[in-house]
Design an enzyme around this catalytic site. Structure first.
Site, short mmCIF file in Angstrom:
data_model
loop_
_atom_site.label_atom_id
_atom_site.label_comp_id
_atom_site.label_asym_id
_atom_site.label_seq_id
_atom_site.Cartn_x
_atom_site.Cartn_y
_atom_site.Cartn_z
N LYS A 1 1.30 4.18 -2.78
CA LYS A 1 1.06 5.62 -2.59
C LYS A 1 2.25 6.44 -3.09
CE LYS A 1 -1.45 7.48 0.28
NZ LYS A 1 -2.65 8.34 0.25
N ASP B 1 -8.67 -5.26 -0.07
CA ASP B 1 -8.10 -4.05 -0.68
C ASP B 1 -7.17 -4.25 -1.86
OD1 ASP B 1 -9.38 -3.02 1.51
OD2 ASP B 1 -7.59 -2.25 2.50
N ASN C 1 -18.15 -3.81 2.78
CA ASN C 1 -18.00 -2.36 2.90
C ASN C 1 -16.95 -1.86 1.93
OD1 ASN C 1 -15.20 -1.71 4.43
ND2 ASN C 1 -16.02 -3.67 5.17
N GLU D 1 -14.60 1.85 1.86
CA GLU D 1 -14.31 3.18 2.38
C GLU D 1 -13.88 4.08 1.23
OE1 GLU D 1 -11.99 4.35 6.41
OE2 GLU D 1 -10.72 3.54 4.83
N TYR E 1 0.82 -1.21 0.00
CA TYR E 1 0.00 0.00 0.00
C TYR E 1 0.85 1.26 0.00
CZ TYR E 1 -3.40 3.56 1.02
OH TYR E 1 -4.16 4.69 0.93
N GLU F 1 -10.03 5.35 -4.40
CA GLU F 1 -8.93 4.46 -4.76
C GLU F 1 -9.40 3.35 -5.69
OE1 GLU F 1 -5.43 4.57 -1.55
OE2 GLU F 1 -7.31 3.85 -0.69
N HIS G 1 -4.65 -1.26 -3.43
CA HIS G 1 -3.19 -1.33 -3.47
C HIS G 1 -2.68 -1.35 -4.91
CE1 HIS G 1 -2.64 -3.10 0.85
NE2 HIS G 1 -3.77 -2.41 0.78
#
Length: 928
Positions: A382, A450, A525, A527, A378, A531, A454
């Site tokens: 970024k 995720d 879920n 968030e 991750y 992304e 990522h």
């Protein structure tokens, strides 16, 4: 989102308590320690000391599948994943699953079914939920299964399986499906209700019951008879193996639903295409007739779907956490939306000081550690994303040395990760059929969370590299590894034996899910929807840069679809989704059961509002479509924050600039000296972004280009057109307002366009009044004359009541004795200017009606989605591009007919105005 994002690394719990297209070979990797992939490689065994998927206590876990499904790639990160991923040792069945309108939970005795219609606001007012509560359980007499397994699945349906050695049960359930289809053996059909049911219809094999205020129809094979005993309802199957039930929108719908009771859904599939600036998608169910010949069905469309379809819908509706669902009587429907453009960078502008920008660029390029110590997937992603945003910016101002240095840094780090055997690598899990990067983070290994978040940064960064170095992106070099990440996170193939179809993206829900196991009472879920968008934008750019139109168009479909879902379900742009008792204008997280004003790691309002903005890229332009919602979002953040943003000020300045560039620029000017950029941002990118939009204006989403790498900006009525041509030959990009832009090979071009005018989306928006284009004239008439005086009419208040879809004290414009031949493929278009002044929460709405013969009876009525005005004095443009809300009747030729336009305020408590007598006050009818 399960747990990833820009947060303190140690924080992994909720701050608020919450109750085969161009992707290489489809075969599974060979049984070898290292699998070559072009110049790169990955492993088929995890690095020493690391973990793969586990239960919540850390025990290794493998997919919970039947023998029929054991070799299929499991689509983890779905609305039903707990059927296949047993997160808890004491629950071998499932956690609550939110299909909408129905909810489900597997138990030993069968499938619990609920229809939650009343929201609860919990968590100190920070979460709304329509929590699962069983109305009834579908099973077989005596069924007591030790577990429930996933037996089959398709794009948005799943078939759970129960067996206790004597009895077996399969049920097929799905998004938008009011029916549950059951197949069983070894026992009678058995329905157990949560309380004593009220019978409202009893026709032998068809029984209507009301449980907890909800109406259900039960269907057994012809010749069977339902028997009610207290809360137990049973029926012998008479040698057959099927029965079904449906939740009814009302008791009088029983006859309609009975028609389709034995048309069992066997599969679901979406097909998409991206052409000419539009993205179309068709959602289809396959069925088999258990009795008779009926093969049709009923399905409920989410708000993000029915806003963009012209297919006929029934009057039936359902309640859901995503707002009203509308029912279609058909096995398929089609949506159409404008393609949301993606640019490698914002266009060159005079607003940027090149010397100042060069200084900011050097700060990043010459940093002692441009990756800021990142080691896991991750945070490395970024850092790659931060550098990727600056490459085309440096190129734009002629700083080729900085550009190439940044490209070198990105290539080096990508190649480290794309090569097995080092400190960082990717590993393939043969049991779960997934690719995981190690070092992992935020449960990307142990929970399969995720991956789309990522890997989005790696795909996006690779796309920027490919823009400047096609050899690097070749399959024989590093392209195969990029495509392998795509296969894991967003595989467009349903026949790939190594990876599932679109792992994280739920095509019917319209957005991605973040949790790999879905092991929560509130369902799955997500968030950071932004992304997820980052992966879609990366696919557009990678596909364009490498000539892979399949991946490019996949990216356009994913981005355009999720953009509308974000608009409706995260930002509630139309203020029609969140319950009235929920006191927030946005949510940080969407759950299967609802939404939460929260993040996984903090209750800070800046992060709650900013988490669905980062990373800010050329793929973020879609957010500018709902400028009023952005302004409400920023205003709420500042109220909750007790003032302007501090920690994530750069992200929120950039977000605000999509709606109000001047306000964002003023905040930058006042506060840029003493802040630390968010971890995925840089002062160079923020300065370029804010200064550019202040110069060229906010993105204008009323206009689209005929390639996905294009965008339009408007400032003081002047449009700036920009497009990037990844191809090897020059091309002309045509925009929907008629403007054209010549773009050299492998270049970005920017200009005011040639031949441009007012926006002209699909279908065409009208220009000045002509034979089939009528101007609104004060006094209630439509006219083809163009010599009248400009004016404005007042629209009456909605008096504080929701008037969506029903004209209330409308202002009416009409023309009679109209002749015309219906034009094939054309549709109604209008262009109006409206203004609510400083009033908050108003929403003008339009209905256009056709009386084809002038007999006083209207044969066709088209009601368009309302337009939410902003509380700033000044005209705003309202066009048919908002989409239809409802369509009744049919069109034919006009002979002495009447055309009527009604406009009224659908929401709010105040008057507004509509302009008349101008070229921006016209309706164009689909006749010649």
């Amino acid at each position: 989102m399960q747990a990833s994002l820009s947060r303190p690394v140690a924080a992994t719990v909720l701050a608020i308590a919450l109750a085969a297209v161009g992707l290489g070979p489809a075969a599974s990797p060979a049984a070898a320690a290292t699998i070559p992939a072009g110049s790169g490689s990955y492993t088929d065994s995890r690095p020493a000391g690391t973990s793969g998927p586990t239960t919540n206590t850390g025990a290794p876990v493998t997919p919970k599948l039947t023998a029929a499904a054991k070799d299929k790639p499991v689509p983890t990160n779905d609305w039903w994943s707990s059927l296949a991923y047993q997160r808890y040792g004491d629950n071998p069945y499932s956690t609550p699953m939110y299909g909408h309108p129905l909810t489900y939970q597997a138990t030993s005795g069968g499938l619990e079914v609920g229809y939650p219609t009343t929201p609860a606001v919990v968590g100190a007012g920070r979460q709304y939920e329509y929590a699962h509560k069983a109305d009834l359980t579908v099973g077989l007499s005596g069924l007591n299964s030790p577990d429930t397994k996933a037996d089959d699945w398709s794009d948005w349906t799943v078939t759970p399986y129960w067996s206790d050695g004597t009895r077996t049960l399969r049920t097929t359930i799905g998004h938008g499906m009011p029916f549950v289809y059951a197949k069983g053996s070894g026992g009678d059909a058995r329905i157990t209700t949560a309380g004593t049911p009220t019978v409202f219809a009893d026709n032998g094999n068809v029984l209507g019951v009301t449980v907890a205020g909800h109406h259900y129809a039960l269907f057994a094979p012809t010749g069977s008879d339902w028997a009610v005993s207290g809360s137990t309802i049973t029926a012998g199957l008479g040698g057959k193996d099927y029965f079904s039930l449906a939740v009814l929108p009302s008791t009088d719908a029983l006859a309609t639903y009975r028609k389709y009771a034995f048309s069992f859904v066997t599969g679901s599939k979406v097909a998409w295409e991206s052409t000419g600036g539009a993205v179309k998608a068709t959602y289809s169910l396959t069925t088999e007739a258990k009795e008779g010949t009926e093969r049709g069905t009923l399905q409920a469309l989410y708000r993000h779907q029915w806003l963009h379809t012209t297919d006929v819908l029934t009057p039936y509706t359902y309640v859901s956490p995503r707002g009203t669902m509308k029912v279609r009587e058909s096995a398929s429907f089609t949506t159409s939306q404008k393609n949301q453009g993606v640019l490698p960078a914002l266009p060159a502008s005079s607003g940027v000081d090149k010397a100042r920008l060069t200084g900011y660029l050097n700060e990043v390029a010459n940093a002692s550690d441009p990756f800021s110590g990142a080691s896991d997937t991750y945070w490395t992603g970024k850092a790659l994303g931060r550098l990727a945003q600056l490459v085309p910016v440096a190129d734009q101002i002629g700083q080729t040395g900085i550009r190439d240095k940044l490209l070198g840094l990105m290539k080096g780090r990508l190649q480290e990760w794309f090569t097995a055997g080092g400190a960082s690598e990717f590993s393939y899990d043969k049991s779960w059929k997934t690719l995981t990067g190690y070092p992992a983070s935020y449960g990307s290994d142990t929970e399969l969370n995720d991956h789309h978040f990522h890997y989005s940064y790696y795909v996006y960064a690779a796309a920027i590299v490919a823009q400047y170095d096609q050899a690097w992106a070749a399959d024989s070099a590093w392209g195969t590894m990029v495509k392998t990440l795509v296969r894991d996170a967003a595989n467009p193939s349903r026949t790939d034996a190594a990876y599932p179809f679109l792992r994280g993206f739920d095509v019917y829900a319209g957005h991605s899910w973040a949790s790999g196991h879905q092991g929560f009472a509130a369902g799955n879920n997500q968030e950071s929807s932004s992304e997820s968008i980052n992966l879609s934008a990366g696919l557009v750019l990678w596909g364009a840069a490498t000539g892979d139109t399949g991946l490019r168009d996949l990216g356009s479909y994913l981005l355009t679809t999720e953009s509308e879902a974000i608009t409706q379900y995260w930002f509630d742009a139309d203020q029609q989704v969140f319950p009235g008792s929920f006191g927030h204008d946005t949510v940080g997280m969407v759950w299967g059961s609802g939404g939460a004003y929260s993040t996984w790691w903090t209750a800070n309002p800046e992060e709650i509002h900013g988490i669905n903005v980062l990373p800010v890229t050329g793929g973020s332009l879609h957010l500018a479509r709902e400028k009023a919602a952005i302004k409400r979002n920023i205003a709420e953040m500042e109220r909750e924050n007790g003032g302007p943003a501090v920690e994530w000020r750069d992200l929120l300045w950039e977000f605000e600039s999509l709606a109000d560039p001047a306000a964002a620029k003023a905040k930058w000017d006042a506060g840029n000296a003493g802040y630390t950029p968010e971890q995925g941002e840089s002062k160079a990118h923020t300065y370029h972004w804010i200064s550019t939009l202040d110069s060229v204006g906010a993105p204008d989403l009323t206009v689209s280009g005929n390639i996905p790498t294009s965008a339009v900006f408007t400032r003081n009525g002047v449009r700036t057109y920009s497009a990037h041509n990844h191809g090897s030959t020059a091309r002309t990009v045509t925009f929907s307002d008629g403007a054209t832009l010549s773009v050299p090979a492998r270049s970005t071009a920017t200009g005011t366009g040639t031949g441009g005018g007012d926006p002209d989306p699909d279908p065409e928006e009208p220009g000045p009044s002509t034979g089939n284009t009528f101007r609104l004239k004060s006094g209630g008439t439509l006219t083809t004359a163009t010599d009248g005086a400009a004016g404005a009419d007042t629209l009456a208040s909605a008096d504080g009541v929701n008037r969506d879809g029903t004209p209330y004290r409308p202002t009416v414009y009409e023309i009679k004795k109209v002749d015309g031949t219906l034009a094939s493929g054309a549709s109604t278009a209008f262009r109006l200017r409206v203004d609510a002044g400083t009033k908050v929460g108003l929403a003008p709405q339009v209905r256009v009606s056709y009386d084809l013969t002038g007999d006083g009876s209207f044969d066709r009525a088209e009601t368009f989605r309302y337009f939410a005005t902003d509380p700033v004095t000044g005209w705003e443009e309202y066009t048919q591009a908002v989409g239809t809300r409802s369509v009744t009747g049919s069109l034919g030729n006009l002979k002495g007919g009447t055309v009527r336009l009604e406009i009224w305020n659908a929401l709010g408590n105040g008057t507004s105005q509509v302009q008349t007598g101008t070229d921006a006050a016209v309706v164009k009818i689909p006749f010649v």
